[in-house]
Design an enzyme around this catalytic site. Structure first.
Site, PDB file in Angstrom:
ATOM      1  CB  SER A  10      -0.928  -0.056   1.207  1.00 23.10           C
ATOM      2  OG  SER A  10      -1.954   0.901   1.147  1.00 23.10           O
TER       3      SER A  10
ATOM      4  CG  ASP B 220      -6.488  -2.892  -3.652  1.00 20.19           C
ATOM      5  OD1 ASP B 220      -5.291  -3.022  -3.327  1.00 20.19           O
ATOM      6  OD2 ASP B 220      -7.242  -2.031  -3.156  1.00 20.19           O
TER       7      ASP B 220
ATOM      8  CG  HIS C  53      -5.639  -2.227   0.254  1.00 22.62           C
ATOM      9  ND1 HIS C  53      -4.869  -1.978  -0.863  1.00 22.62           N
ATOM     10  CD2 HIS C  53      -5.049  -1.523   1.264  1.00 22.62           C
ATOM     11  CE1 HIS C  53      -3.880  -1.167  -0.550  1.00 22.62           C
ATOM     12  NE2 HIS C  53      -3.958  -0.872   0.735  1.00 22.62           N
TER      13      HIS C  53
END
Lengths: 525, 525
Positions: free
Chosen positions: A310, A374, A435
């Site tokens: 991320s 995602d 995610h």
């Protein structure tokens, strides 16, 4: 449908200890699974497993096979004596450069190379460790720090035997641009916070001698932490990239640009704070340089592997670029350690010029693992922003050069996963699940190649639900199951419930930081 | 502002063990609070505390007092030897009937009588114990049962020393009318549920000999569990009351009506199920009769005290009515044990005729503790329903008699609390907080009288946040802190995470149930 308990793909013995969240290593509590489930875990199977290691055969399908499946987990076994555990199969030793991206992973993704898969899970676990080690406790004096001392970091997160030692923790200061990156620390009149602004943002670790032998070179792993809670930072991303040189990264070309929020987090510092008097940039450059110099000096081959999930992926890309641009991967004898990024669920970071510089001139390799559902890998890439999914490359280059708009493009090679192919996961609309990093590691574990089905190779699917509600109910794993008993509340002698005061040393910076920064031609402060 | 750690109102030594959630009694872990905080907890203070017990003086204000405050907690101390702990102050022994509502608590509420306050907290803890003992675990074979065996129930919930022994557990079957009362049980192919439809709904307990001496009579306590999760059942309430006689309660007057959802839950049964072959009604009547007969037979004075929170309060009202109407509180020698209800956050239950019968003809006493901001005590009382807040009594009676609409009125005496007077609680819009039972016990602990301020008398404020997010941050108590480590997940020898299989005996019905039902003139099945 396969269930966790009945899945024959799962090896009988898994020496791979999954990540854990406690501050203490687990107690002696061990529950024996039922006799029926244990039938495959005899010592005989264990020996067979060791003998089979190295063969990259496809694992058995759902029919119960009398042969225990070849386990990629075997490749991930950790232990102080590689020979004893049977890990010295030689594949990685011989092929590490290729696995490290020297040929941009050509021919290794579809079908997926089992050695590569093992490495992708291994580095993913480093990224996951940053989350598991983070002190999220709002009421803790050490909120935002790492829960474990550097010397016992890997034991703390349940990766003892991983064969690495932490060389340094990385800290960043709260960033105005990425306001939700830090946990909200509670400022109590009673207790003094370890730091008002600092946050544990990752670590630098080095392979031990035994691990070095197994993987074929001395690896310097840099892992960056992703966002603490929700994905609000995604909305905070600015649509305007800025030249990397504005942040001190010595790129001669001012048209090489990156998203400024990431860069500010990477280069920000707070000279008043013991942990943030060096920026994250300074910390990682100093450490990488030191280690490269040290091990090249011993005549070893060295690699630099940067990873993150991320937001941590963005920091990984930026720092990998920086390490190469600044030459922190080069030693005084002129040797350069190859730099590679294993990215998980990462957003875009910079423009087309950044991509060119990254891939071609600097020769940094990047493999981006993502889940097609995602949204994070799709940003920045919204209104008034141009990206490679929406526009052809020539158009992007024009727009970029003419300064007509913000252009962001992805780097390196993509490995696209799809959570819908897993028979373990439920059909959810929750974007946090899409995610989730543990979910990605699960998807990697089952990935065979594009449209080639899903067959687990040994990673415990229960880990998916550590911090998510993603597994189907029939697997009997509670959602978001990793938690401390009573959130750390304990009873005093007089029967009252309190959060006990905790004393903890927070690892500081090595004294040689300034020296290495000088060697790189960077002013310390 | 007072904080938990610095509040001088809190006694140095609190022998009152708060409720706990674990299956095991707490381990030996004891954290000593800091020396500064411990300054009041010397043995000297402890002796002073014991000497002062019984004086109903107001507790010290926020100025630090050299005298340890008179602690109501002292009245709540539990131990097998009442004399040793200094609890035999004699007040309750002498005044129990008045405390039990013989005079409708006249003169005891404003200012609040300290002995009464102690009793209200004590019975509130019984109601809270039903929640704490409930197995909420969706993946457990025993979901919906009580986590502890009857013999060790009070130890399990952290009330050992409370001076009661469980006589019987109460079970109800899933009710169509109150569909959210039971936890959603997960039906796994692997494991057989203890029962498809049964749910642990409360207990009957009796005071030990020592406790009997302290409180002046043998007390039969009946505690009913409230709703498991959210308050959806409130919306499910029907607006149409039905005659109690329709549910088998032997009231001669068909105009005496109750809300039918509560009554169905109370009288429902499932003859196929071992635990629900008797309705909750049959279970409680048989048990109360048995105990009343037993102790009256020994020449003791006996009381029946019924308690419950939320939906449990409705069951408490209904069962108290039933016990009196059916005569389960009467022994063969003609003596009748007084019946009293201590209700927490309770909804309305029946119409004006029900109220008349309850209060006047049957002489059941009820004291309803509520938070003025909580909506549950205001229902039923919505569209097409008439209640005493909105209409004068004469109008209600007319509407009721003429059958013009549904009328619901509250019973007994009200003790209205207001969470906004507590300096420990935050300003929240969350209705679940307003309704929270531990919050009510905290408010009782600080209650002095109407508009007479708020001063804690010894109950640990940290308990408020066991299952709520209600305490102000500065008290350094995490929200919703009661939880099992890793939601019960443990690691097997081979490193995998699983929910271990648990074996548990679920307490069944005594064999004498039929006999006592016969004695009451009720058919068993």
């Amino acid at each position: 449908m396969a269930t966790i308990s009945s899945c024959p793909n799962l090896p009988a013995v898994n020496h791979r200890r999954p990540t854990i969240l406690f501050q203490q290593p687990p107690t002696g509590r061990r529950w024996l699974i039922s006799a029926a489930q244990n039938s495959a875990s005899s010592a005989g199977s264990r020996r067979e497993l060791q003998q089979r290691r190295g063969r990259s055969s496809h694992v058995a399908s759902s029919a119960v096979s009398t042969d225990p499946p070849t386990s990629v987990v075997g490749d991930m076994e950790r232990g102080s004596l590689a020979e004893k555990s049977g890990r010295s199969d030689g594949q990685l030793t011989a092929r590490w450069r290729e696995i490290h991206g020297s040929n941009n992973w050509e021919g290794l993704l579809d079908p997926i190379d089992t050695v590569l898969r093992g490495e992708l899970i291994r580095y993913g676990e480093f990224a996951q460790a940053c989350y598991d080690a983070f002190d999220y406790d709002r009421f803790s004096r050490y909120c935002g720090s790492c829960r474990y001392p550097a010397q016992t970091f890997f034991q703390g997160v349940g990766l003892d035997g991983v064969g690495y030692e932490v060389s340094r923790y990385l800290y960043a200061t709260s960033s105005v641009k990425v306001p939700n990156f830090n946990n909200q620390k509670h400022k109590s009149a009673d207790s003094k916070l370890w730091s008002e602004t600092a946050t544990f943002i990752g670590f630098v670790a080095v392979s031990t001698d035994e691990e070095t032998a197994r993987i074929g070179r001395r690896d310097i792993a840099v892992a960056w932490r992703g966002t603490v809670t929700r994905l609000e930072w995604v909305a905070d991303l600015t649509a305007t990239p800025k030249p990397v040189s504005e942040f001190g990264i010595p790129c001669p070309d001012p048209s090489v640009k990156v998203e400024s929020g990431f860069a500010e987090l990477y280069t920000g510092k707070d000279v008043e704070c013991r942990w943030c008097r060096y920026s994250a940039r300074q910390q990682v450059l100093a450490e990488v340089r030191k280690l490269v110099e040290l091990y090249h000096g011993r005549g070893e081959e060295v690699s630099v592997t940067v990873t993150g999930h991320s937001l941590g992926s963005a920091l990984a890309m930026l720092s990998a670029f920086d390490i190469a641009e600044t030459g922190a991967n080069a030693s005084s004898d002129g040797k350069r350690a190859p730099v590679c990024v294993f990215s998980y669920s990462g957003p875009r970071v910079g423009n087309t010029k950044f991509k060119d510089r990254f891939e071609q001139e600097l020769g940094v390799r990047a493999l981006r693992i993502l889940n097609v559902h995602d949204t994070v890998p799709k940003v920045p890439g919204v209104f008034y922003v141009f990206d490679e999914k929406t526009f052809p490359e020539w158009a992007l280059r024009s727009i970029d050069s003419l300064g007509l708009g913000a252009v962001y493009v992805h780097l390196g090679v993509e490995l696209a996963l799809d959570h819908k192919v897993s028979t373990f996961l439920k059909d959810t609309l929750d974007p946090a699940c899409y995610h989730n990093l543990e979910a990605h590691l699960h998807l990697l574990d089952g990935y065979q190649g594009r449209d080639q089905g899903f067959q687990l190779c040994g990673r415990d699917p229960a880990l998916v639900n550590k911090a998510a509600d993603f597994l189907l109910d029939e697997h009997m794993v509670p959602p978001v199951w990793r938690q401390d008993e009573n959130k750390g509340m304990v009873r005093t002698e007089d029967g009252r419930w309190v959060l006990p005061p905790r004393q903890r040393e927070v690892d500081d910076h090595p004294e040689d930081t300034d020296h290495h920064l000088d060697q790189l031609g960077l002013t310390a402060n």
